[in-house]
Design a protein around this motif. Structure first.
Motif, PDB file in Angstrom:
ATOM      1  N   ARG A  18       0.813  -1.223   0.000  1.00  0.00           N
ATOM      2  CA  ARG A  18       0.000   0.000   0.000  1.00  0.00           C
ATOM      3  C   ARG A  18       0.844   1.271   0.000  1.00  0.00           C
ATOM      4  O   ARG A  18       0.321   2.359   0.232  1.00  0.00           O
ATOM      5  N   VAL A  19       2.136   1.169  -0.250  1.00  0.00           N
ATOM      6  CA  VAL A  19       3.042   2.326  -0.181  1.00  0.00           C
ATOM      7  C   VAL A  19       3.180   2.977  -1.551  1.00  0.00           C
ATOM      8  O   VAL A  19       3.452   2.299  -2.552  1.00  0.00           O
ATOM      9  N   VAL A  20       3.011   4.292  -1.584  1.00  0.00           N
ATOM     10  CA  VAL A  20       3.098   5.068  -2.812  1.00  0.00           C
ATOM     11  C   VAL A  20       4.196   6.115  -2.677  1.00  0.00           C
ATOM     12  O   VAL A  20       4.324   6.758  -1.635  1.00  0.00           O
ATOM     13  N   MET A  21       4.993   6.269  -3.719  1.00  0.00           N
ATOM     14  CA  MET A  21       5.865   7.439  -3.818  1.00  0.00           C
ATOM     15  C   MET A  21       5.098   8.485  -4.621  1.00  0.00           C
ATOM     16  O   MET A  21       4.801   8.275  -5.796  1.00  0.00           O
ATOM     17  N   PRO A  22       4.733   9.616  -4.011  1.00  0.00           N
ATOM     18  CA  PRO A  22       3.949  10.610  -4.728  1.00  0.00           C
ATOM     19  C   PRO A  22       4.800  11.411  -5.703  1.00  0.00           C
ATOM     20  O   PRO A  22       6.036  11.390  -5.625  1.00  0.00           O
ATOM     21  N   PRO A  23       4.172  12.129  -6.624  1.00  0.00           N
ATOM     22  CA  PRO A  23       4.937  12.967  -7.558  1.00  0.00           C
ATOM     23  C   PRO A  23       5.669  14.077  -6.803  1.00  0.00           C
ATOM     24  O   PRO A  23       5.065  14.776  -5.987  1.00  0.00           O
ATOM     25  N   MET A  24       6.952  14.223  -7.090  1.00  0.00           N
ATOM     26  CA  MET A  24       7.757  15.295  -6.491  1.00  0.00           C
ATOM     27  C   MET A  24       8.719  15.817  -7.548  1.00  0.00           C
ATOM     28  O   MET A  24       9.578  15.070  -8.033  1.00  0.00           O
ATOM     29  N   CYS A  25       8.557  17.084  -7.942  1.00  0.00           N
ATOM     30  CA  CYS A  25       9.381  17.656  -9.004  1.00  0.00           C
ATOM     31  C   CYS A  25      10.862  17.567  -8.659  1.00  0.00           C
ATOM     32  O   CYS A  25      11.260  17.851  -7.527  1.00  0.00           O
ATOM     33  N   GLN A  26      11.666  17.198  -9.634  1.00  0.00           N
ATOM     34  CA  GLN A  26      13.105  17.092  -9.453  1.00  0.00           C
ATOM     35  C   GLN A  26      13.859  18.291 -10.040  1.00  0.00           C
ATOM     36  O   GLN A  26      15.008  18.525  -9.678  1.00  0.00           O
ATOM     37  N   TYR A  27      13.252  19.034 -10.926  1.00  0.00           N
ATOM     38  CA  TYR A  27      13.884  20.197 -11.564  1.00  0.00           C
ATOM     39  C   TYR A  27      15.270  19.822 -12.101  1.00  0.00           C
ATOM     40  O   TYR A  27      16.234  20.565 -11.951  1.00  0.00           O
TER      41      TYR A  27
END
Length: 344
Positions: A18-27
């Motif tokens: 049930r673990v999600v890595m959410p969207p996170m901008c890397q630039y």
């Protein structure tokens, strides 16, 4: 009892936990062409090695001027597909599923000349004045979302998430603060988001789930609250959203991190509100670095999935370490067993 490591199925997508890595901008795009590079490959595949059930790639521009900055990723051209295909193959090879968040920054696009928005209202006194979209411009952006979804399917993604939160374009359309139009899109603030959902859905295989990120409240005077958000989400669910990724903020001075007084799990109640109000599965997000807290959210059925943002930036192996801490270690990559698997 369902816990953090119980598999989860949504339509044709089966997650191992049930673990999600959410969207996170890397630039981290080097040539301003929107094409992900080695940094992005390592960043996402390492979280698959670390045991994450679902990885969602950062907000990816459906148009060059839809990026927050020119150093963000994009998927407005078929030239982008091959680089994403390499990432999805690497994630799949390590046992995880992967989605992509499609978005447009609207008036918050820092490098656009000028930014596009529902209405000509700048984000703040330091921001550029956006150009109000014409009816034709709106139609073209809906088509851009459609084509981006097509490319995402061709690139091997398991799901698509539409970004309707954090003060970006779709949020700008459905917020009364930023949409003062006199046409049909001003009379019906959910219409643009609804049309984007319909267009994207038409490009997805029937068994591929569609996710949507929403801000369940705005932290600004005159901003909307949870009851209003529930009504908007009801429209989006009817249009075809299968799961909501529930965040908050993004309009006004307080951003999507909830401000200085936001504590751990500060948005979980918002996710639970949308879940119960619409009888729809949700992803909870917001300072959920604690293994025990993430576990309890699933145990108590407040959300189906739990997104770990900052915690996973700090620790690519957050999920494996959570398994250690909670006593359920399994499926550790063999080369890492000596360091992660505490045999008892």
């Amino acid at each position: 009892m369902t816990d953090l490591f119980t598999p989860y199925e949504l339509k044709g997508m089966r997650l191992k936990n049930r673990v999600v890595m959410p969207p996170m901008c890397q630039y981290a795009v080097e040539n301003q062409d929107g094409i992900p590079n080695d940094w992005h490959y390592v960043h996402y595949v390492s979280r698959a090695v670390g045991g994450t059930g679902l990885i969602i790639v950062e907000m990816t521009g459906i148009h060059p001027d839809g990026r927050i900055t020119n150093n963000d990723t994009g998927i407005w051209s078929d030239n982008h597909i091959e680089s994403y295909r390499k990432i999805t193959a690497g994630v799949h090879a390590n046992g995880s599923k992967i989605g992509i968040q499609l978005g447009h920054a609207g008036r918050k696009a820092q490098d656009a000349e000028p930014p596009a928005a529902p209405s000509a209202i700048p984000f703040d006194e330091r921001s550029k004045m956006p150009a109000a979209l014409t009816a034709q411009g709106i139609e073209e952006l809906i088509e851009d979302f459609r084509q981006a979804a097509r490319r995402a399917v061709e690139a091997g993604f398991d799901t698509v998430e539409i970004h309707g939160a954090h003060g970006y374009l779709i949020h700008q359309f459905h917020s009364p603060l930023t949409n003062t139009r006199n046409d049909e899109y001003g009379a019906d603030l959910a219409l643009f988001g609804e049309q984007v959902i319909t267009a994207v859905k038409e490009e997805l295989p029937a068994d591929m789930p569609l996710l949507m990120r929403v801000s369940a409240k705005e932290y600004v005077d005159g901003g909307y609250g949870t009851e209003y958000a529930l009504g908007i989400c009801r429209r989006y669910k009817a249009a075809g959203v299968d799961m909501f990724h529930v965040s908050s903020g993004g309009e006004g001075p307080i951003g999507s991190n909830g401000g200085p007084n936001a504590g751990s799990a500060y948005q979980v109640g918002l996710a639970e509100y949308i879940r119960s109000g619409l009888q729809v599965p949700v992803i909870a997000v917001g300072r959920l670095e604690s293994y025990q807290e993430a576990q309890s959210i699933v145990n108590e059925e407040q959300a189906e999935l739990v997104a770990i943002g900052r915690g996973m930036l700090s620790d690519p192996y957050w999920t494996l370490h959570a398994q250690e801490a909670l006593g359920g270690v399994h499926n550790v990559p063999k080369p890492y067993e000596r360091g992660i698997w505490r045999r008892k």
